[in-house]
Design a protein around this motif. Structure first.
Motif, short mmCIF file in Angstrom:
data_model
loop_
_atom_site.label_atom_id
_atom_site.label_comp_id
_atom_site.label_asym_id
_atom_site.label_seq_id
_atom_site.Cartn_x
_atom_site.Cartn_y
_atom_site.Cartn_z
N ALA A 71 22.37 -19.37 -9.70
CA ALA A 71 23.39 -19.05 -8.70
C ALA A 71 23.06 -19.71 -7.37
CB ALA A 71 23.48 -17.54 -8.52
N PRO A 72 24.03 -20.34 -6.73
CA PRO A 72 23.77 -20.94 -5.42
C PRO A 72 23.63 -19.86 -4.34
CG PRO A 72 26.08 -21.17 -5.97
CD PRO A 72 25.41 -20.57 -7.18
N LEU A 73 23.07 -20.27 -3.22
CA LEU A 73 22.97 -19.38 -2.07
C LEU A 73 24.34 -19.24 -1.40
CD1 LEU A 73 19.73 -20.91 -0.53
CD2 LEU A 73 19.92 -18.59 -1.44
N PRO A 74 24.53 -18.16 -0.64
CA PRO A 74 25.75 -18.08 0.17
C PRO A 74 25.83 -19.26 1.12
CG PRO A 74 24.58 -15.98 0.15
CD PRO A 74 23.67 -16.98 -0.48
N ALA A 75 27.02 -19.78 1.32
CA ALA A 75 27.19 -20.92 2.22
C ALA A 75 26.81 -20.52 3.64
CB ALA A 75 28.63 -21.40 2.19
N PRO A 76 26.15 -21.41 4.40
CA PRO A 76 25.83 -21.09 5.80
C PRO A 76 27.10 -20.77 6.58
CG PRO A 76 24.71 -23.10 5.09
CD PRO A 76 25.68 -22.75 4.02
N ALA A 77 27.04 -19.72 7.39
CA ALA A 77 28.21 -19.33 8.17
C ALA A 77 28.48 -20.31 9.30
CB ALA A 77 28.01 -17.92 8.73
N GLY A 78 27.45 -21.04 9.71
CA GLY A 78 27.59 -22.00 10.80
C GLY A 78 26.28 -22.69 11.05
N PRO A 79 26.23 -23.56 12.07
CA PRO A 79 25.00 -24.32 12.35
C PRO A 79 23.78 -23.44 12.58
CG PRO A 79 26.84 -25.24 13.58
CD PRO A 79 27.34 -23.97 12.97
N ALA A 80 23.95 -22.23 13.12
CA ALA A 80 22.81 -21.37 13.41
C ALA A 80 22.09 -20.91 12.15
CB ALA A 80 23.25 -20.16 14.23
N ASP A 81 22.75 -21.01 11.00
CA ASP A 81 22.12 -20.62 9.73
C ASP A 81 21.35 -21.78 9.10
OD1 ASP A 81 23.00 -18.03 9.83
OD2 ASP A 81 24.82 -18.41 8.66
N ILE A 82 21.34 -22.95 9.75
CA ILE A 82 20.60 -24.10 9.24
C ILE A 82 19.43 -24.35 10.19
CG2 ILE A 82 20.72 -26.51 8.54
CD1 ILE A 82 23.74 -26.16 8.19
N LEU A 83 18.25 -24.00 9.75
CA LEU A 83 17.05 -24.14 10.57
C LEU A 83 16.55 -25.57 10.53
CD1 LEU A 83 15.21 -20.88 9.39
CD2 LEU A 83 16.72 -21.16 11.37
N SER A 84 15.53 -25.86 11.33
CA SER A 84 14.85 -27.14 11.18
C SER A 84 14.35 -27.24 9.74
CB SER A 84 13.67 -27.23 12.14
OG SER A 84 12.86 -28.35 11.83
N PRO A 85 14.61 -28.35 9.05
CA PRO A 85 14.19 -28.43 7.64
C PRO A 85 12.68 -28.32 7.47
CG PRO A 85 14.96 -30.56 8.44
CD PRO A 85 15.32 -29.57 9.48
N LEU A 86 11.93 -28.84 8.42
CA LEU A 86 10.48 -28.69 8.45
C LEU A 86 10.10 -27.78 9.61
CD1 LEU A 86 9.40 -32.38 7.82
CD2 LEU A 86 9.05 -30.46 6.26
N LEU A 87 9.40 -26.71 9.33
CA LEU A 87 9.03 -25.77 10.38
C LEU A 87 7.62 -25.98 10.89
CD1 LEU A 87 10.60 -22.53 8.86
CD2 LEU A 87 11.60 -24.06 10.56
N TYR A 88 6.75 -26.58 10.08
CA TYR A 88 5.34 -26.62 10.45
C TYR A 88 4.67 -27.99 10.27
CZ TYR A 88 6.49 -21.76 9.45
OH TYR A 88 7.11 -20.54 9.40
N PRO A 89 5.32 -29.09 10.65
CA PRO A 89 4.60 -30.37 10.55
C PRO A 89 3.43 -30.41 11.52
CG PRO A 89 6.64 -30.64 11.77
CD PRO A 89 6.66 -29.25 11.22
N ASN A 90 2.42 -31.20 11.17
CA ASN A 90 1.26 -31.32 12.06
C ASN A 90 1.60 -32.12 13.31
OD1 ASN A 90 -0.51 -29.89 10.41
ND2 ASN A 90 -0.98 -31.71 9.19
N LYS A 91 2.45 -33.14 13.17
CA LYS A 91 2.73 -34.02 14.30
C LYS A 91 4.21 -34.39 14.36
CE LYS A 91 -0.45 -37.14 13.12
NZ LYS A 91 -1.21 -36.37 12.12
N LEU A 92 4.73 -34.45 15.58
CA LEU A 92 6.01 -35.06 15.89
C LEU A 92 5.71 -36.26 16.78
CD1 LEU A 92 8.26 -32.00 16.88
CD2 LEU A 92 8.21 -33.20 14.68
N VAL A 93 5.86 -37.46 16.24
CA VAL A 93 5.63 -38.68 16.99
C VAL A 93 6.98 -39.29 17.32
CG1 VAL A 93 4.48 -40.93 17.03
CG2 VAL A 93 3.50 -39.05 15.68
N LEU A 94 7.23 -39.53 18.59
CA LEU A 94 8.51 -40.09 19.01
C LEU A 94 8.32 -41.43 19.72
CD1 LEU A 94 8.78 -36.74 19.31
CD2 LEU A 94 11.11 -37.42 19.86
N GLY A 95 9.26 -42.31 19.49
CA GLY A 95 9.24 -43.61 20.15
C GLY A 95 10.22 -43.65 21.30
N GLY A 96 9.99 -44.54 22.26
CA GLY A 96 10.89 -44.70 23.39
C GLY A 96 11.19 -46.16 23.66
N ALA A 97 12.28 -46.40 24.41
CA ALA A 97 12.66 -47.76 24.80
C ALA A 97 12.67 -48.70 23.59
CB ALA A 97 11.72 -48.29 25.88
N ASN A 98 13.38 -48.30 22.54
CA ASN A 98 13.29 -49.04 21.29
C ASN A 98 14.63 -49.52 20.74
OD1 ASN A 98 11.74 -50.17 19.13
ND2 ASN A 98 12.48 -48.52 17.82
#
Length: 307
Positions: A71-98
């Motif tokens: 059985a599938p899960l209930p459909a998300p009621a809205g964006p607030a029901d969709i969390l960050s897909p990864l909650l506990y990564p060790n690092k977030l590396v971001l690039g700039g001026a790219n």
């Protein structure tokens, strides 16, 4: 094609696989993928991405064809029901001026010779900056120039160091959308010794919405993915990853000269033209931001008062 998401179900995070518009809890259809440490959620899958994908590919086919009767899960009621897909990564590396268009239009750099520079990277703390969809982006205190930046982000699927251009993309398990929220007046604070403060300007709470899901790398072309961002329904950013100055492979090579990337780490690759630097139309409380990146789905957030 399938994607992976973390939904909020009865107030708890639930790792799920998405086929078209339906979601199934991984605990129901592939419990072996998260059994090792259930509280780590989706992070379990990236400890051995090759093994996980070997389970997910036939599972997705079976769910799409109706051969798996879970059985599938209930459909998300809205964006607030969709969390960050990864909650506990060790690092977030971001690039700039790219992005060439970002440098030309937003930064007012008419000419930009890549050979004269090296890539810009910085870190955001995952546990306090990562958020999903909905009314989650807190407006930083004492800020007047609050900006948005849609970014194409890679999820790492193996532990790597000293990558080469030939093998760099082999470490990428999947892709997602990141929003690099930026407090420009803190970032360019004249009282800062270098007049360039990436800590206060980029690392405040809720500064990195991520999602709505993770799409395996086999389905995505990192060199040709459209990027679009709307503020209150108005299109502000409309570009393509082909505008990158340093390709994803080049960025991964440069990062891993000095920093080991680990399974589940997120590498975000900079933003194209159309940020508020272009025309001074910065964000305010109550604004909504919608992002799309090709097959990666739609990430929707709104700006709220700080807690």
């Amino acid at each position: 094609m399938f994607s992976l998401a973390t939904l909020k179900v009865a107030g708890k995070p639930v790792p799920a696989i998405r086929i078209q518009d339906s979601y199934w809890a991984l605990a129901d259809v592939a419990p072996e993928l998260i059994a090792a440490q259930p509280l780590r959620g989706m992070m379990n899958l990236f400890d051995d991405w090759a093994k996980s994908e070997a389970v997910l590919l036939p599972l997705a086919e079976a769910l799409a064809a109706g051969r798996n009767k879970a059985a599938p899960l209930p459909a998300p009621a809205g964006p607030a029901d969709i969390l960050s897909p990864l909650l506990y990564p060790n690092k977030l590396v971001l690039g700039g001026a790219n992005y060439y268009d970002h440098m030309r239009l937003d930064a007012k750099r008419e000419s930009y010779n890549k050979a004269d520079y090296i890539p810009i990277f910085f870190l955001k703390p995952p546990t306090t900056t990562l958020v999903g969809g909905g009314p989650v982006v807190q407006y930083p205190p004492d800020v007047q120039r609050f900006d948005y930046e849609i970014e194409f982000a890679a999820v790492i699927g193996k532990r790597v160091r000293h990558l080469t251009l030939e093998n760099a993309l082999d470490c990428v398990a999947a892709y997602t959308i990141a929003l690099d929220m930026s407090a420009r007046d803190l970032q360019r604070n004249p009282r800062h010794m270098a007049n360039f403060d990436l800590f206060n300007g980029k690392c405040f709470d809720s500064a990195c919405p991520l999602g709505p899901g993770i799409v395996p790398a086999r389905f995505i072309d990192p060199a040709n993915t459209p990027l679009k961002l709307w503020v209150n329904g108005e299109l502000r950013q409309d570009s393509n990853t082909s505008q990158m100055i340093w390709s994803l492979a080049e960025q991964l090579v440069d990062i891993t000269k000095y920093v080991t990337l680990e399974p589940g780490d997120v590498v975000s690759t900079g933003t194209p033209a159309g940020t508020a630097l272009l025309d001074g139309r910065y964000l305010k409380v109550g604004d909504t931001i919608d992002c799309e990146a090709g097959l990666l789905g739609r990430l929707s957030v709104s700006v709220v008062e700080p807690e």
